[in-house]
Design a protein around this motif. Structure first.
Motif, PDB file in Angstrom:
ATOM      1  N   LEU A 120       5.566   3.768   2.041  1.00 17.43           N
ATOM      2  CA  LEU A 120       4.855   5.004   2.392  1.00 17.43           C
ATOM      3  C   LEU A 120       4.581   5.110   3.890  1.00 17.43           C
ATOM      4  O   LEU A 120       4.506   6.208   4.439  1.00 17.43           O
ATOM      5  N   SER A 121       4.455   3.972   4.567  1.00 18.60           N
ATOM      6  CA  SER A 121       4.158   4.001   6.011  1.00 18.60           C
ATOM      7  C   SER A 121       5.319   4.560   6.828  1.00 18.60           C
ATOM      8  O   SER A 121       5.160   4.916   7.985  1.00 18.60           O
ATOM      9  N   LYS A 122       6.488   4.647   6.208  1.00 19.12           N
ATOM     10  CA  LYS A 122       7.664   5.191   6.905  1.00 19.12           C
ATOM     11  C   LYS A 122       7.655   6.724   6.907  1.00 19.12           C
ATOM     12  O   LYS A 122       8.439   7.352   7.613  1.00 19.12           O
ATOM     13  N   ILE A 123       6.764   7.311   6.105  1.00 15.94           N
ATOM     14  CA  ILE A 123       6.655   8.777   6.075  1.00 15.94           C
ATOM     15  C   ILE A 123       5.828   9.205   7.279  1.00 15.94           C
ATOM     16  O   ILE A 123       4.731   8.687   7.514  1.00 15.94           O
ATOM     17  N   LYS A 124       6.354  10.179   8.009  1.00 16.90           N
ATOM     18  CA  LYS A 124       5.797  10.528   9.317  1.00 16.90           C
ATOM     19  C   LYS A 124       4.304  10.833   9.292  1.00 16.90           C
ATOM     20  O   LYS A 124       3.546  10.402  10.152  1.00 16.90           O
ATOM     21  N   ASN A 125       3.845  11.614   8.299  1.00 11.20           N
ATOM     22  CA  ASN A 125       2.427  12.010   8.329  1.00 11.20           C
ATOM     23  C   ASN A 125       1.525  11.136   7.462  1.00 11.20           C
ATOM     24  O   ASN A 125       0.354  11.446   7.271  1.00 11.20           O
ATOM     25  N   ILE A 126       2.036  10.014   6.948  1.00 18.44           N
ATOM     26  CA  ILE A 126       1.144   9.017   6.321  1.00 18.44           C
ATOM     27  C   ILE A 126       0.855   7.980   7.395  1.00 18.44           C
ATOM     28  O   ILE A 126       1.716   7.173   7.760  1.00 18.44           O
ATOM     29  N   VAL A 127      -0.351   8.064   7.960  1.00 23.03           N
ATOM     30  CA  VAL A 127      -0.638   7.356   9.217  1.00 23.03           C
ATOM     31  C   VAL A 127      -1.519   6.117   9.067  1.00 23.03           C
ATOM     32  O   VAL A 127      -1.702   5.371  10.021  1.00 23.03           O
ATOM     33  N   GLY A 128      -2.083   5.914   7.864  1.00 24.22           N
ATOM     34  CA  GLY A 128      -2.967   4.761   7.736  1.00 24.22           C
ATOM     35  C   GLY A 128      -3.475   4.582   6.319  1.00 24.22           C
ATOM     36  O   GLY A 128      -3.168   5.356   5.411  1.00 24.22           O
ATOM     37  N   ILE A 129      -4.283   3.526   6.151  1.00 24.31           N
ATOM     38  CA  ILE A 129      -4.911   3.258   4.861  1.00 24.31           C
ATOM     39  C   ILE A 129      -6.304   2.685   5.078  1.00 24.31           C
ATOM     40  O   ILE A 129      -6.526   1.889   5.998  1.00 24.31           O
ATOM     41  N   LYS A 130      -7.228   3.147   4.271  1.00 24.19           N
ATOM     42  CA  LYS A 130      -8.561   2.554   4.213  1.00 24.19           C
ATOM     43  C   LYS A 130      -8.543   1.616   3.015  1.00 24.19           C
ATOM     44  O   LYS A 130      -8.307   2.057   1.888  1.00 24.19           O
ATOM     45  N   ASP A 131      -8.774   0.343   3.263  1.00 24.06           N
ATOM     46  CA  ASP A 131      -8.731  -0.627   2.166  1.00 24.06           C
ATOM     47  C   ASP A 131     -10.137  -1.089   1.805  1.00 24.06           C
ATOM     48  O   ASP A 131     -10.776  -1.815   2.556  1.00 24.06           O
ATOM     49  N   SER A 132     -10.579  -0.652   0.634  1.00 21.04           N
ATOM     50  CA  SER A 132     -11.907  -1.055   0.134  1.00 21.04           C
ATOM     51  C   SER A 132     -11.778  -2.056  -1.008  1.00 21.04           C
ATOM     52  O   SER A 132     -12.620  -2.105  -1.906  1.00 21.04           O
ATOM     53  N   SER A 133     -10.711  -2.856  -0.969  1.00 20.09           N
ATOM     54  CA  SER A 133     -10.522  -3.872  -2.020  1.00 20.09           C
ATOM     55  C   SER A 133     -11.513  -5.017  -1.858  1.00 20.09           C
ATOM     56  O   SER A 133     -11.786  -5.750  -2.804  1.00 20.09           O
ATOM     57  N   GLY A 134     -12.047  -5.172  -0.622  1.00 23.33           N
ATOM     58  CA  GLY A 134     -12.937  -6.305  -0.360  1.00 23.33           C
ATOM     59  C   GLY A 134     -12.174  -7.611  -0.182  1.00 23.33           C
ATOM     60  O   GLY A 134     -12.765  -8.681  -0.096  1.00 23.33           O
ATOM     61  N   ARG A 135     -10.840  -7.515  -0.123  1.00 24.12           N
ATOM     62  CA  ARG A 135     -10.005  -8.724  -0.009  1.00 24.12           C
ATOM     63  C   ARG A 135      -9.280  -8.733   1.326  1.00 24.12           C
ATOM     64  O   ARG A 135      -8.415  -7.890   1.582  1.00 24.12           O
ATOM     65  N   LEU A 136      -9.622  -9.698   2.139  1.00 27.20           N
ATOM     66  CA  LEU A 136      -8.989  -9.807   3.458  1.00 27.20           C
ATOM     67  C   LEU A 136      -7.490 -10.056   3.328  1.00 27.20           C
ATOM     68  O   LEU A 136      -6.700  -9.520   4.106  1.00 27.20           O
ATOM     69  N   ASP A 137      -7.084 -10.840   2.312  1.00 27.13           N
ATOM     70  CA  ASP A 137      -5.655 -11.121   2.142  1.00 27.13           C
ATOM     71  C   ASP A 137      -4.871  -9.840   1.846  1.00 27.13           C
ATOM     72  O   ASP A 137      -3.725  -9.684   2.266  1.00 27.13           O
ATOM     73  N   ASN A 138      -5.499  -8.905   1.154  1.00 33.53           N
ATOM     74  CA  ASN A 138      -4.851  -7.624   0.854  1.00 33.53           C
ATOM     75  C   ASN A 138      -4.652  -6.816   2.142  1.00 33.53           C
ATOM     76  O   ASN A 138      -3.590  -6.251   2.388  1.00 33.53           O
ATOM     77  N   MET A 139      -5.717  -6.799   2.970  1.00 35.23           N
ATOM     78  CA  MET A 139      -5.628  -6.088   4.244  1.00 35.23           C
ATOM     79  C   MET A 139      -4.565  -6.707   5.145  1.00 35.23           C
ATOM     80  O   MET A 139      -3.773  -5.998   5.773  1.00 35.23           O
ATOM     81  N   LYS A 140      -4.543  -8.039   5.188  1.00 30.59           N
ATOM     82  CA  LYS A 140      -3.542  -8.736   6.015  1.00 30.59           C
ATOM     83  C   LYS A 140      -2.122  -8.401   5.536  1.00 30.59           C
ATOM     84  O   LYS A 140      -1.214  -8.215   6.346  1.00 30.59           O
ATOM     85  N   ALA A 141      -1.954  -8.321   4.222  1.00 28.60           N
ATOM     86  CA  ALA A 141      -0.628  -7.993   3.667  1.00 28.60           C
ATOM     87  C   ALA A 141      -0.215  -6.581   4.075  1.00 28.60           C
ATOM     88  O   ALA A 141       0.958  -6.330   4.370  1.00 28.60           O
ATOM     89  N   TYR A 142      -1.176  -5.644   4.124  1.00 31.96           N
ATOM     90  CA  TYR A 142      -0.876  -4.279   4.587  1.00 31.96           C
ATOM     91  C   TYR A 142      -0.472  -4.286   6.063  1.00 31.96           C
ATOM     92  O   TYR A 142       0.467  -3.586   6.464  1.00 31.96           O
ATOM     93  N   ILE A 143      -1.204  -5.071   6.853  1.00 29.43           N
ATOM     94  CA  ILE A 143      -0.924  -5.136   8.300  1.00 29.43           C
ATOM     95  C   ILE A 143       0.483  -5.694   8.528  1.00 29.43           C
ATOM     96  O   ILE A 143       1.266  -5.155   9.317  1.00 29.43           O
ATOM     97  N   GLU A 144       0.821  -6.754   7.788  1.00 27.77           N
ATOM     98  CA  GLU A 144       2.163  -7.355   7.930  1.00 27.77           C
ATOM     99  C   GLU A 144       3.247  -6.401   7.432  1.00 27.77           C
ATOM    100  O   GLU A 144       4.309  -6.260   8.046  1.00 27.77           O
ATOM    101  N   ALA A 145       2.979  -5.719   6.324  1.00 28.04           N
ATOM    102  CA  ALA A 145       3.979  -4.835   5.700  1.00 28.04           C
ATOM    103  C   ALA A 145       4.321  -3.629   6.578  1.00 28.04           C
ATOM    104  O   ALA A 145       5.399  -3.060   6.464  1.00 28.04           O
ATOM    105  N   THR A 146       3.375  -3.242   7.438  1.00 33.05           N
ATOM    106  CA  THR A 146       3.577  -2.016   8.236  1.00 33.05           C
ATOM    107  C   THR A 146       3.813  -2.313   9.717  1.00 33.05           C
ATOM    108  O   THR A 146       3.750  -1.419  10.545  1.00 33.05           O
TER     109      THR A 146
END
Length: 298
Positions: free
Chosen positions: A152-178
């Motif tokens: 989804l991050s490859k779509i021009k107007n999808i610019v970010g994500i708010k992660d309220s999972s409470g899991r740092l590993d999940n956030m880190k995985a998003y950062i690495e994936a994008t």
């Protein structure tokens, strides 16, 4: 526009009849912008999106957008279960001048990851506004997986994500994936603001910023200035507020702290009731302690 910093997950002020209160809304906006927030995030969980009609959401967004007057970006929550309804509401928000949209995953039923991707792609194709996805598995029953975020991050107007999972590993995985994409990962868990910044996140969408605005901003700005000790001190100091948030149903306690801080934003909408008795006394004491602490530093 590059989105970063502390964006306040703003509450929705109500009057004594539990209708939208324009005056208190404008007061709160001015307070938050004067304190230095980097953006306003309205009609989220703490904004009671789940108890407002679509017409009320548009009415409230109009007040916020007009009064903010481009001083900071306004992210408007338009998420829901039906892709068609989300598109309809998103188009209405685009017409009235929203800076960006915040779109939580569908809830109640749990779509597959492919269905989630289709949901977000369909919305992104229907509007021109930037979209921040909103991940909150504890409440929605579904986690947007890092591979889905990568796609989804490859779509021009999808610019970010708010992660309220409470899991740092999940956030880190998003950062690495994008990595390499023009995409921002924001912490939606106020306890993880500093940790997410250290991991490469761009900031936070913070409910505690309704009251502890300058402390949340101090976490971000001290980190950006390389003063990790002061950033950690600020991060630690919001824990007492986070503790008392558990004394009531969202967003009753954060609303009460704002009222006690001088802006009459009213109570949450029924069925949520305001804190009373020992809980209320404890909230009052904590607010008083914070006010003393902030006065010393100012």
């Amino acid at each position: 526009m590059k989105y970063k910093g502390i964006i306040c997950a703003m509450i929705t002020p109500f009057d004594e009849n539990q209708n939208i209160n324009p005056q208190a809304t404008c007061e709160l906006i001015d307070y938050l912008i004067d304190k230095g927030v980097y953006g306003l995030f309205i009609l989220g969980t703490n904004g009671e999106c789940h108890v407002l009609t679509d017409d009320e959401k548009v009415e409230f967004a109009k007040i916020v957008i007009n009064h903010t007057n481009n001083r900071v970006p306004v992210f408007v929550g338009t998420g829901g279960n039906s892709t068609r309804e989300v598109i309809t509401l998103s188009k209405r928000m685009e017409e009235i001048g929203a800076s960006a949209l915040s779109i939580i995953t569908p809830y109640f039923v749990t779509p597959t990851q492919q269905e989630l991707i289709l949901h977000y792609k369909s919305i992104a194709d229907s509007v021109n506004l930037p979209i921040m996805m909103y991940n909150m598995p504890g409440k929605t029953g579904i986690n947007i997986e890092p591979d889905s975020v990568r796609e989804l991050s490859k779509i021009k107007n999808i610019v970010g994500i708010k992660d309220s999972s409470g899991r740092l590993d999940n956030m880190k995985a998003y950062i690495e994936a994008t990595e390499g994409e023009d995409f921002s990962v924001f912490s939606g868990s106020d306890s993880l603001i500093l940790d997410s910044l250290k991991a490469g996140g761009k900031g936070a969408v913070a409910a505690t910023a309704n009251f502890l605005t300058e402390i949340d901003i101090a976490i971000y700005e001290n980190f950006m200035n390389g003063d990790l000790e002061k950033a950690q001190e600020a991060q630690n100091s919001i824990e007492e507020l986070r503790r008392i948030l558990k004394l009531g149903t969202i967003p009753s306690v954060i609303k009460k702290t704002v009222v006690l801080n001088g802006i009459n934003v009213g109570t949450a909408r029924l069925p949520v009731t305001e804190p009373t008795g020992e809980s209320l006394e404890e909230i009052k004491q904590v607010v008083e302690n914070y006010r003393e602490m902030l006065n010393k530093h100012s």
